[in-house]
Design an enzyme around this catalytic site. Sequence first.
Site, PDB file in Angstrom:
ATOM      1  N   HIS A  43       0.861  -1.185   0.000  1.00 37.29           N
ATOM      2  CA  HIS A  43       0.000   0.000   0.000  1.00 37.29           C
ATOM      3  C   HIS A  43       0.898   1.235   0.000  1.00 37.29           C
ATOM      4  CE1 HIS A  43      -3.845   2.060   1.759  1.00 37.29           C
ATOM      5  NE2 HIS A  43      -3.140   2.902   1.020  1.00 37.29           N
ATOM      6  N   GLU A  70      -2.705  -1.716  -3.048  1.00 39.45           N
ATOM      7  CA  GLU A  70      -3.778  -0.922  -2.466  1.00 39.45           C
ATOM      8  C   GLU A  70      -3.420   0.552  -2.539  1.00 39.45           C
ATOM      9  OE1 GLU A  70      -5.175  -3.984   1.111  1.00 39.45           O
ATOM     10  OE2 GLU A  70      -4.132  -2.122   1.586  1.00 39.45           O
ATOM     11  N   HIS A 190      -8.119  -5.596   7.623  1.00 35.36           N
ATOM     12  CA  HIS A 190      -7.907  -4.549   8.608  1.00 35.36           C
ATOM     13  C   HIS A 190      -8.183  -5.087  10.013  1.00 35.36           C
ATOM     14  CE1 HIS A 190      -6.814  -0.289   9.134  1.00 35.36           C
ATOM     15  NE2 HIS A 190      -7.401  -0.449  10.306  1.00 35.36           N
TER      16      HIS A 190
END
Length: 237
Positions: A43, A70, A190
């Site tokens: 990410h 991401e 998450h």
Amino acid sequence: MTKLSVNINKIATIRNSRGGCLPDIVEAAVNCERFGAEGITVHPRPDERHIRYRDVYDIKRVVTTEYNIEGYPSERFNELVLNVKPTQVTLVPDGPNAVTSNAGWDTVKYKEFLKRVIADFKSAGIRVSVFVDASKEMVIHAAECGADRIELYTEPYASGYIADRESSIAPFVVAAQTAVDVGLGVNAGHDLSLENLGYFHKNIPNLLEVSIGHALISDALYYGLENTIQLYKRELK
């Protein structure tokens, strides 16, 4: 079987704290796959405080499983993804100063924007996942945006798991079933951990992939990276 994609941002954070190339982020990606991960997630953020844009290209050369990038679809991010052509891009609504992802897309408000971005990625042969809250409405509109998958934002489940896991998971079951009904694959991520992953996996229909970084890399400090990846995979069987 649900695939485990290891997010290696935290390894890059350690490297960046001292400069140089220790630990080696490319070697970390290779080892995660060697130890059983079915995917690697990165990410990159605008300030490059963990994964650097150069890392994304370097890791692409060694990944043999699935590669998931991401990020927020800014012009620079979109150019990166189209150049690298990962297996999957996961679109998140993070602002440039976000410490970590803390909400899913409002797929109604940003529908036209997401449609354009998703169409560009899909035309390049890249699978697109949209990060959403456990909301039936948001899932339905993610499908209307043209997404291939959703990634359920699981922090609310994780934070409520100890107090009442049944209530915490209930909206995620509904959202996942809605995704199945409208033809979307289901990813999740998450704050998933060894403590809460097994119950989530057991109850969520059509869970194709979990992306886990913070908890997994933290556990690896105690158990070792190879053993930790195997422990997480055990929770997905």
